[in-house]
Design a protein around this motif. Structure first.
Motif, PDB file in Angstrom:
ATOM      1  N   ASP A   1       0.858  -1.181   0.000  1.00 23.79           N
ATOM      2  CA  ASP A   1       0.000   0.000   0.000  1.00 23.79           C
ATOM      3  C   ASP A   1       0.896   1.234   0.000  1.00 23.79           C
ATOM      4  N   THR A   2       1.001   1.895  -1.162  1.00 24.10           N
ATOM      5  CA  THR A   2       1.807   3.105  -1.293  1.00 24.10           C
ATOM      6  C   THR A   2       0.932   4.348  -1.276  1.00 24.10           C
ATOM      7  N   ASN A   3      -0.222   4.247  -1.915  1.00 22.09           N
ATOM      8  CA  ASN A   3      -1.216   5.318  -1.877  1.00 22.09           C
ATOM      9  C   ASN A   3      -2.626   4.773  -1.710  1.00 22.09           C
ATOM     10  N   GLY A   4      -2.725   3.481  -1.373  1.00 21.41           N
ATOM     11  CA  GLY A   4      -4.039   2.877  -1.183  1.00 21.41           C
ATOM     12  C   GLY A   4      -4.191   1.505  -1.787  1.00 21.41           C
ATOM     13  N   SER A   5      -3.094   0.875  -2.196  1.00 26.12           N
ATOM     14  CA  SER A   5      -3.157  -0.349  -2.992  1.00 26.12           C
ATOM     15  C   SER A   5      -3.648  -1.585  -2.247  1.00 26.12           C
ATOM     16  N   ILE A   6      -3.803  -1.488  -0.934  1.00 27.87           N
ATOM     17  CA  ILE A   6      -4.473  -2.544  -0.160  1.00 27.87           C
ATOM     18  C   ILE A   6      -5.928  -2.154   0.095  1.00 27.87           C
ATOM     19  N   ARG A   7      -6.135  -0.916   0.536  1.00 27.89           N
ATOM     20  CA  ARG A   7      -7.475  -0.501   0.959  1.00 27.89           C
ATOM     21  C   ARG A   7      -8.435  -0.295  -0.211  1.00 27.89           C
ATOM     22  N   ILE A   8      -7.928   0.152  -1.359  1.00 28.12           N
ATOM     23  CA  ILE A   8      -8.813   0.361  -2.514  1.00 28.12           C
ATOM     24  C   ILE A   8      -9.422  -0.961  -2.984  1.00 28.12           C
ATOM     25  N   PRO A   9      -8.613  -1.985  -3.312  1.00 25.00           N
ATOM     26  CA  PRO A   9      -9.237  -3.241  -3.737  1.00 25.00           C
ATOM     27  C   PRO A   9     -10.045  -3.910  -2.636  1.00 25.00           C
TER      28      PRO A   9
ATOM     29  N   LEU B   1      -7.654   6.919  -5.624  1.00 28.19           N
ATOM     30  CA  LEU B   1      -6.507   7.189  -4.763  1.00 28.19           C
ATOM     31  C   LEU B   1      -6.725   8.350  -3.802  1.00 28.19           C
ATOM     32  N   ARG B   2      -7.753   9.155  -4.039  1.00 27.02           N
ATOM     33  CA  ARG B   2      -7.880  10.430  -3.329  1.00 27.02           C
ATOM     34  C   ARG B   2      -7.897  10.292  -1.804  1.00 27.02           C
TER      35      ARG B   2
END
Length: 449
Positions: free
Chosen positions: A171-179, A393-394
């Motif tokens: 997760d750099t900008n949301g790569s865990i929480r977004i999916p 990503l926001r």
């Protein structure tokens, strides 16, 4: 609409310890799901035979993960395997000499590594599209193929379908929480320094975080304990003892109707359970646009890593990823230093603004998963792809800039497209966030019942 039902890791472990079933049988179920149409394009490489060997080993069955299935994003070194990060240009790279620390810790805990999961190339997108290897469809909607979210797309699908109990990702900008939000599962982003990043191909050395997706908060706690090699102290403080903030600025702008509805219902459920939920402006949030106007950490640091590779094999990159990396080629050294200083000052202002609250609540992403066809590879859809990517990503990227921690838990009701509730705080407040999430998950489940 929701992923197929399969008990979470805790429930499965408890059943196995009672003698109900076997780790080997559970692994075979995971393999069957991984091979099914639901997981098409989710895995780039599988390791079923080695996982079977572990699941049959009595020493593994006595371990915390008991040989149960775990997936690994194609970003992490696994001994003897090539780490290509969803790309073509690294497909011929030498295999890793050893496991990276997170994978080594999962191995030591008895994980049955099911395989390497698909991802946005080089982790540079929140959408989850991969033009080289195909894109796994979001399992939440069996009627319309929708984006899974990224960059940990295959990891999310592996967990949401029930193929894996833990999906290791980044997760750099949301790569865990977004999916996690788009697929209707749980995604926890710990404070970055909690888990070693050595042996993970970098996107942004400043922001990269190693973490995981699961099917419940209690499983997220176990996964974090393994990855961070630490124990999370559980708290019995009820929701009535918690003070929670809702950040109005930035985070609530332009929500799609299903997201706004699910978020409002979630807040009502938490209030009904006794939580003190207060709206705050948190005005410094709106300064982020100006702070990032001359470049981002992910952009500058990824260009530094990729510039030689781009010069040699740029034509083999996903064009959208190449465009985003090369956008930052002209960032000046003083602008990067200014960005570091601006971040430190912004962190201090945000931290002061949420002082006194146990956690902050926001929608994880402002939209539900759009159809894959809307953002599929193709120059004619690039504008829409970048629009969607920016929206996804926001909210999540705020926490990475804060050097904070956050978890996304499902807050939609059955029959709806998934919506995530993000619970977040500043750095090293991981235990608080996880404990608030335990209470919130229970309150939402009770409300849905």
């Amino acid at each position: 609409m929701s992923p197929p039902s399969r008990p979470d890791l805790h429930t499965t472990r408890e059943a196995l310890r009672r003698g109900a079933g076997s780790a080997a049988a559970e692994l075979e179920l995971s393999i069957d799901i991984a091979r099914s149409a639901a997981c098409e394009h989710a895995f780039l490489k599988t390791g079923f035979d080695e996982a079977r060997r572990l699941a049959a080993d009595p020493a593994t069955v006595a371990s915390p993960l008991m040989g149960l299935a775990v997936s690994v994003k194609d970003l992490f070194d696994v001994r003897g395997e090539t780490t290509a990060a969803g790309s073509l240009v690294l497909a011929g790279a030498a295999p890793a000499a050893q496991d990276c620390p997170p994978v080594a810790r999962l191995h030591a805990a008895g994980a049955g590594l099911l395989g390497r999961t698909n991802m946005s190339e080089f982790a540079f997108s929140g959408v989850g599209i991969n033009p080289h290897f195909g894109t796994p469809a979001n399992p939440a909607d069996p009627t319309v193929p929708r984006i899974p979210g990224g960059s940990s797309s295959g990891a999310a699908v592996s967990v949401a379908t029930g193929a894996a109990f833990i999906g290791l990702g980044s997760d750099t900008n949301g790569s865990i929480r977004i999916p996690a939000a788009l697929c209707g599962i749980v995604g926890f982003k710990n404070t970055a320094r909690r888990v070693p990043t050595e042996g993970a191909l970098p996107l942004s050395t400043t922001l990269d975080t190693v973490c995981a997706m699961t099917r419940s908060v209690r499983d997220a706690i176990l996964a974090h304990e393994i990855l961070a090699d630490r124990k999370v102290p559980l708290s019995d403080v009820p929701l009535a003892g918690l003070r929670l903030a809702v950040a109005r600025a930035w985070m609530l702008d332009g929500l799609e109707a299903p997201v706004a509805l699910a978020f409002d219902r979630a807040l009502a459920a938490l209030r009904d359970a006794g939580a003190r939920v207060e709206e705050i402006e948190l005005a410094p949030m709106r300064d982020l646009g100006a702070i990032l106007a001359r470049g981002t950490f992910a952009g500058a640091e990824s260009y530094a890593w990729h510039r030689d590779l781009l010069a040699k094999a740029g034509d083999r990159y996903d064009p959208r990823v190449r465009f985003r990396i090369e956008q930052n080629a002209n960032m000046k050294a003083y602008e990067y230093v200014d960005l570091l200083q601006a971040r430190r000052q912004w962190i201090a202002r945000i931290t002061a603004g949420i002082e006194g609250f146990d956690a902050v609540l926001s929608p994880t992403v402002p939209i539900v998963a759009p159809p894959l066809a809307q953002v599929a590879p193709g120059a004619e859809r690039d504008a829409e792809f970048f629009r969607v990517n920016t929206l996804l990503l926001r909210n999540t990227s705020v926490v990475n800039m804060l050097d904070g921690c956050a978890i996304s838990i499902p807050c939609h009701t059955p029959g709806e497209l998934p919506v995530g509730l993000m619970i977040w705080q500043s750095a090293m407040r991981d235990d608080t966030v996880l404990n608030v999430a335990r209470q919130a998950e229970a309150a939402l489940a009770e409300k849905h019942r």
